[in-house]
Write a protein that holds these residues in place. Structure first.
Motif, short mmCIF file in Angstrom:
data_model
loop_
_atom_site.label_atom_id
_atom_site.label_comp_id
_atom_site.label_asym_id
_atom_site.label_seq_id
_atom_site.Cartn_x
_atom_site.Cartn_y
_atom_site.Cartn_z
N CYS A 230 0.84 -1.20 0.00
CA CYS A 230 0.00 0.00 0.00
C CYS A 230 0.88 1.25 0.00
O CYS A 230 1.90 1.30 0.70
CB CYS A 230 -0.92 0.01 1.22
SG CYS A 230 -2.00 1.45 1.33
N SER A 231 0.47 2.24 -0.78
CA SER A 231 1.12 3.54 -0.77
C SER A 231 0.18 4.52 -0.08
O SER A 231 -0.97 4.67 -0.48
CB SER A 231 1.42 4.00 -2.21
OG SER A 231 2.10 5.23 -2.20
N THR A 232 0.68 5.17 0.96
CA THR A 232 -0.15 6.04 1.79
C THR A 232 0.40 7.46 1.78
O THR A 232 1.61 7.66 1.91
CB THR A 232 -0.20 5.53 3.25
OG1 THR A 232 -0.72 4.20 3.26
CG2 THR A 232 -1.09 6.42 4.11
N VAL A 233 -0.49 8.43 1.63
CA VAL A 233 -0.14 9.84 1.77
C VAL A 233 -0.91 10.39 2.96
O VAL A 233 -2.14 10.32 2.98
CB VAL A 233 -0.47 10.66 0.51
CG1 VAL A 233 -0.25 12.15 0.77
CG2 VAL A 233 0.39 10.21 -0.66
N VAL A 234 -0.20 10.88 3.96
CA VAL A 234 -0.84 11.53 5.10
C VAL A 234 -0.90 13.02 4.82
O VAL A 234 0.13 13.67 4.63
CB VAL A 234 -0.06 11.26 6.40
CG1 VAL A 234 -0.69 12.02 7.57
CG2 VAL A 234 -0.05 9.77 6.72
#
Length: 421
Positions: A230-234
Motif C-alpha cells: 500500500c502507498s499512503t499519503v498523510v
C-alpha cells in the motif's frame, strides 16, 4: 564496520540517566506546534529550538521531581548551582554524542528552522525568525524514530493489541499461508502442493494402480490470502485553526505521522509513506522533518493538498493507494489558475467546495481511497466530510486529539469497514 567505544566511568549522575527516557520527558518541547498551552511546563520557551531553551527544558525536567528515582533525585538536590550547570552541559554533550540532536550556529538570513528566507522548494515553510546569532539545535532522524516508536507503543498498548503484519484483502493467491481452499495449478503459481487433492485427481483418472502416473492437470495447490503493498499519503492540515479554540490539535497529528512512519518501516516493508502539508497552498515534506513544523496564519486549501497527494501516488506502483487526511477545518482557500490564492475565512464557500469535490472525484477515478479524520463536530462540516466519504468509498472518523492516534493506526492495520462508537 560497527565499533564500540569504551570510556572511563566517572560515576557522575549525568552519565547514569537514560537519554531515551529523558527525550520522552521533553517530547512536548521537541514537538512544539506553536500552541501556547498555559498548563505546559515548557510554556515560557515558546518552542524555539535554541541551546539555551534546551538547557532550560532539561532543568525543568530534572527539578520537577517526577523524572528521577529517589536516590538520583537526592543526589541532584545535594548539588550546588555550579554542579547542576555542569550536569546540564554534560547531558547536552551526551545528546549530541549519541546523535539525538545536532547543534548549529544560526546565520543571518535564516529562519528559526534553519531554512534560508529565499527558499521555495517543497517542504520549506518559513517560521518566525529567532534572534540572530543564537546557538540552535536540530532534532535528528534518530530522535524522530525513537519518539515515533514510543508513540506507537503507547497507542497500541492502550488498545491492548499487538502490531499487525501486512494488509489483508478480499482476494486469494498462491502463497505460503494456507486459507484452506485449493485450485488447479497454473504456471507461475507458488508450488504449495495439496498432496491429497493431487493424488485423488490422479486416481480418479487412472484408478488405483502402481506406479501412479501424476500428470500436469492433476496438480492442485492450496490457496493463501493475497496480501498487497500500500502507498499512503498523510495530509496534515497546518492552518491556524489547528491551535485555536483552546487546544493543540497539531501536535497529536504530528505524533501520529511519526508513529505511522515507524509502523510502516518495521512491519510493512513493502509499503511507502509520504507526508503532505496543506494550508494556503500545499507541499510534500519528508516525514523526518515533521517535528520542526509549526502552524501559521494560514487558511485551508484542501483541494491543493489532494492534488499534491495524487501526483505522489501516480508515481507509485503499489496495488493499494490511499490518502489519510487529518484536519479540523472546512476548505477555505483555493489556488486559482493564475496562481493567486482565493480565500474565504467563513469556509464552505460554494466555489471552494465545488472545486474540492471535483478533486475528490478525480481521486475516485484513480482508485484512491480517502479516509478522513476530522477533529471537529460542526454539523455543516460533517455533511461535507460525509459527501467526500460517499464519493470515494472511504471512511470518516469524527474524533478528538486524544483519540486520533488510536483511530488512525487501527484503521491502517485492519483495513476493513467498521463503526466506532
Amino acid at each position: 564496520m560497527k565499533r564500540i567505544r569504551y570510556t572511563k566511568y566517572n560515576g557522575d549522575l549525568a552519565s547514569e540517566l537514560a537519554l531515551d527516557d529523558l527525550m520522552q520527558a521533553m517530547s512536548d518541547f521537541l514537538l512544539d506546534s506553536g500552541f501556547q498551552d498555559p498548563f505546559s511546563q515548557f510554556q515560557e520557551l515558546n518552542g524555539e529550538h535554541t541551546l539555551e531553551n534546551l538547557r532550560e527544558a532539561l532543568r525543568q525536567v530534572l527539578e520537577s521531581g517526577e523524572f528521577m528515582n529517589e536516590d538520583e533525585q537526592a543526589r541532584f538536590d545535594e548539588m550546588n548551582g555550579d554542579q547542576r550547570e555542569q550536569m546540564l552541559s554534560d547531558l547536552i554533550d551526551r545528546m549530541q554524542a549519541e546523535n539525538f540532536i545536532n547543534s548549529e550556529q544560526q546565520q543571518p538570513g535564516q529562519y528559526s528552522d534553519g531554512k534560508v528566507d529565499h527558499a521555495n522548494s517543497p517542504g520549506d515553510i518559513a517560521q518566525p525568525a529567532a534572534p540572530q546569532g543564537d546557538a540552535r539545535f536540530n532534532v535528528t532522524d534518530k530522535s524522530m524514530d525513537f519518539l515515533g516508536y514510543r508513540t506507537l507503543r503507547d497507542l497500541l498498548g492502550a488498545n491492548g493489541r499487538s502490531i499487525a503484519g501486512r494488509h489483508e484483502t478480499r482476494y486469494e493467491a498462491s502463497g505460503v499461508e494456507s486459507s484452506g481452499s485449493v485450485k488447479p495449478y497454473e504456471f507461475g503459481d507458488v508450488l504449495n502442493l495439496d498432496v491429497n487433492a493431487t493424488l485423488s485427481n490422479a486416481m480418479q483418472r487412472e484408478g488405483i494402480t502402481l506406479p501412479l502416473n501424476v500428470e500436469y492437470s492433476d496438480l492442485e495447490i492450496r490457496q493463501s490470502e493475497y496480501q498487497s503493498a500500500c502507498s499512503t499519503v498523510v495530509m496534515l492540515d497546518c492552518s491556524h485553526s489547528m491551535i485555536l479554540y483552546g487546544e493543540d490539535r497539531f501536535t497529536p497529528a504530528k505524533r501520529v505521522a511519526m508513529a505511522l512512519s515507524h509502523l510502516i518501516r518495521t512491519q510493512y516493508p513493502g509499503d511507502d509513506l509520504h507526508l503532505v502539508l496543506f494550508h494556503d497552498s500545499a507541499e510534500e515534506m519528508p516525514v523526518q522533518q515533521v517535528a520542526r513544523v509549526k502552524v501559521g496564519p494560514w487558511y485551508t486549501n484542501t483541494r491543493e493538498g489532494l492534488r499534491v497527494a495524487q501526483r505522489i501516488l501516480r508515481r507509485s506502483n503499489k496495488a493499494m493507494k490511499q490518502i489519510v487526511m487529518i484536519t479540523d477545518g472546512k476548505p477555505s482557500a483555493l489556488t486559482m489558475p493564475d496562481g493567486r490564492i482565493y480565500k474565504n475565512a467563513f469556509g464552505l464557500d460554494p466555489i471552494v467546495i465545488a472545486e474540492t469535490l471535483e478533486e475528490v472525484n478525480r481521486c475516485k477515478r484513480a482508485g484512491i481511497v480517502i479516509n478522513t479524520f476530522m477533529l471537529a463536530q460542526d454539523f455543516a462540516l460533517m455533511q461535507f466530510v460525509q459527501r467526500v466519504t460517499a464519493m470515494c468509498r472511504g471512511k470518516a472518523y469524527f474524533t478528538s486529539p486524544e483519540r486520533l492516534g488510536s483511530y488512525v493506526l487501527m484503521d491502517f492495520m485492519q483495513r476493513r469497514m467498521k463503526t466506532i462508537q
